[in-house]
Design an enzyme around this catalytic site. Structure first.
Site, mmCIF file in Angstrom:
data_model
loop_
_atom_site.group_PDB
_atom_site.id
_atom_site.type_symbol
_atom_site.label_atom_id
_atom_site.label_comp_id
_atom_site.label_asym_id
_atom_site.label_seq_id
_atom_site.Cartn_x
_atom_site.Cartn_y
_atom_site.Cartn_z
ATOM 1 N N CYS A 18 27.967 -17.795 -14.476
ATOM 2 C CA CYS A 18 27.383 -16.694 -13.695
ATOM 3 C C CYS A 18 26.205 -16.100 -14.472
ATOM 4 C CB CYS A 18 28.449 -15.634 -13.428
ATOM 5 S SG CYS A 18 28.014 -14.426 -12.159
ATOM 6 N N CYS A 77 27.146 -21.222 -8.734
ATOM 7 C CA CYS A 77 28.250 -20.761 -7.876
ATOM 8 C C CYS A 77 29.197 -21.895 -7.487
ATOM 9 C CB CYS A 77 27.688 -20.102 -6.619
ATOM 10 S SG CYS A 77 26.734 -18.593 -6.962
ATOM 11 N N CYS A 86 31.992 -22.129 -9.979
ATOM 12 C CA CYS A 86 32.650 -20.876 -10.340
ATOM 13 C C CYS A 86 34.090 -20.860 -9.844
ATOM 14 C CB CYS A 86 31.895 -19.698 -9.743
ATOM 15 S SG CYS A 86 32.677 -18.094 -10.068
ATOM 16 N N CYS A 88 34.074 -13.805 -4.466
ATOM 17 C CA CYS A 88 32.795 -13.178 -4.827
ATOM 18 C C CYS A 88 32.020 -12.808 -3.570
ATOM 19 C CB CYS A 88 31.979 -14.141 -5.688
ATOM 20 S SG CYS A 88 30.359 -13.498 -6.180
ATOM 21 N N GLU A 140 32.563 -9.885 -33.174
ATOM 22 C CA GLU A 140 32.078 -9.027 -32.095
ATOM 23 C C GLU A 140 30.873 -8.199 -32.533
ATOM 24 O OE1 GLU A 140 32.771 -9.070 -29.063
ATOM 25 O OE2 GLU A 140 34.611 -10.251 -29.008
#
Length: 507
Positions: free
Chosen positions: A244, A251, A254, A260, A88
């Site tokens: 995205c 889309c 997705c 959305c 991370e």
């Protein structure tokens, strides 16, 4: 219970920030859809491991023998926490593809917290060189020393303790470690998650404003799956990174398109919602009458990077085999702290004066009687730096012998060393200095290559190493014009060689 679902036809009437929230039914739908999609489509990354949530196991007490430390189980929560932590920190503002080889080399060299705790700052800088944001690496090793000394080598298992007790760990990283390693139900919000959530709920406003940040964390918190928090958090980030995307969202593929609002046929135009966050978003502020997913999140105005110029001289000892190069260590704090660079100064005058003390008046004069070899434009997150490059070769064995005195000395608080040119690639050298060395070794790029490269769009890795156009030789100038040049730069970049009374190379 949350308020009723907001239908697409009602969007123009939204006034209350609460109306951006997900309903209970939407939460369950999104969790199921995201986890199913993630299980089928997640990328195979070296730091990803999935299993049932586990409780952190205590590690055995370190041996009295300093060379013998407990080796955590490869699948223990404590070891998993270390792996998540390293990945991370590396992935912050850096593309995953760039991070993978760095992560693999890091874990091969320091597979546990105890291994990292024994590393030197110089070793960490060498491993981190080219990754950018070098302070991240230094904070990792500093925290590892604290963990080995006070925490038995195991990171705390709650986001609150992680953020409070371990230096260099903020809210996002604490959430990642707690959720992925310890199964704590807590959210993670990075740029990918902000993009996904702002589109799903058409949440406008500056995404970096305090209220907007809090709103995105609240939305993410409401969605976290209680049984698989780590996998769910990563699914949102994966969706933002692969589907995205900022400018060309896919889309049609997705998994949560039906939930959305931005992807629906009735998305509201900028400024329609008058909640505290969306009311700050106007078409004028964004410069376009945008609707649809690509309109979210709002793009805050970027501050132009500061223009700086630094004059650099690559000093080579050609009397040795292999050839050696003179390097100076940067201060212990600030930009590129602790890394090694070539002798540099903000102006030609100051660089020439330094060379007079270092190599003698004749050598300095000869260096600047020639036009510079070329220039490199290097982009940091906040600085656009032009490095004008000169070279100076020292072929006199006597001068080279005197140079050996410098390598074991310090200039003020900055160490100096001669490094063999074949060791530069693996040294703690920032990307900009490596590009300078490439220019000094290979010369300016051919004109045709420079034009072709200049016509291509620069990539943005969100990293302070960033991209650099190929070296371009500036037009020849008279000596008087070159010496008269003045450019303001950060004081930390100025070589303080002249402030030292150590033995230097005089003719």
């Amino acid at each position: 219970m949350r308020s009723r679902a907001v239908e697409a036809d009602d969007l123009s009437d939204i006034e209350d920030l609460e109306s951006h929230q997900f309903t209970d039914h939407e939460v369950e739908t999104v969790r199921a859809a995201m986890l199913a999609w993630f299980d089928a489509n997640r990328r195979d990354l070296p730091w990803r491991r999935y299993g049932p949530p586990a409780v952190a196991a205590s590690q055995p007490t370190p041996s009295a023998d300093a060379d013998v430390q407990p080796v955590p189980d490869a699948v223990s929560p404590g070891q998993r926490a270390y792996e998540v932590w390293v990945s991370e920190i590396m992935c912050q503002q850096t593309q995953v593809a760039t991070v993978i080889p760095y992560y693999q080399r890091w874990m091969a060299k320091w597979p546990t917290v105890f291994d990292l705790a024994k590393a030197t700052d110089e070793e960490v800088n060498q491993q981190w060189a080219g990754l950018g944001y070098y302070s991240r690496g230094r904070r990792l090793v500093e925290a590892a020393r604290t963990l080995a000394e006070k925490y038995n080598g195991v990171l705390p298992d709650t986001p609150e303790r992680l953020e409070k007790e371990i230096p260099g760990i903020g809210k996002y990283t604490a959430g990642a470690i707690a959720a992925c390693a310890y199964g704590v139900v807590t959210p993670q919000v990075d740029g990918n998650v902000v993009r996904v959530l702002s589109r799903m709920r058409t949440l406008g406003g500056d995404p970096k404003a305090k209220k907007s940040i809090e709103a995105h964390w609240d939305l993410a918190r409401s969605l976290v799956d209680p049984l698989r928090p780590g996998a769910f958090n990563e699914s949102l980030m994966e969706l933002g990174a692969t589907v995205c995307t900022p400018t060309s969202p896919s889309c049609a593929t997705c998994p949560v398109q039906v939930k959305c609002w931005a992807a629906s046929g009735n998305t509201r135009r900028l400024g329609s919602c008058r909640c505290d966050i969306c009311s700050t978003w106007t078409m004028e502020a964004d410069g376009a009458d945008q609707v649809g997913p690509s309109a979210y999140p709002r793009k805050p105005a970027k501050k132009a990077p500061r223009e700086e110029t630094v004059h650099v001289v690559v000093i080579r000892d050609t009397s040795s085999s292999p050839t050696r190069v003179l390097l100076i260590q940067r201060p212990a704090s600030g930009l590129l702290a602790g890394l090694w660079e070539f002798l540099n100064a903000p102006t030609v005058d100051e660089l020439q004066e330094a060379l007079v003390h270092l190599a003698g008046e004749d050598s300095a004069k000869h260096t600047f009687e020639q036009p510079p070899l070329g220039s490199i434009v290097h982009l940091f997150s906040h600085i656009r730096m032009t490095m004008v490059v000169y070279t100076l070769d020292i072929a006199d064995p006597a001068a080279a012998a005197r140079a050996a005195q410098v390598s074991a000395t310090t200039i003020g608080r900055r160490a100096v060393q001669w490094m063999a040119d074949d060791e530069l690639a693996g040294g703690a050298i920032p990307t900009g200095a490596k590009k300078v060395w490439k220019l000094a070794t290979n010369g300016p790029a051919p004109l045709r290559s420079r034009k072709r490269a200049a016509s291509s769009k620069e990539s943005d890795d969100s990293d302070d190493t960033l991209t650099e156009p190929p070296a371009v030789a500036p037009p020849k100038r008279s000596r008087s014009a070159r010496v008269a040049e003045r450019t303001k730069v950060r004081p930390s970049l100025y070589c303080i060689l002249l402030k030292s009374d150590i033995p230097l190379l005089n003719n």
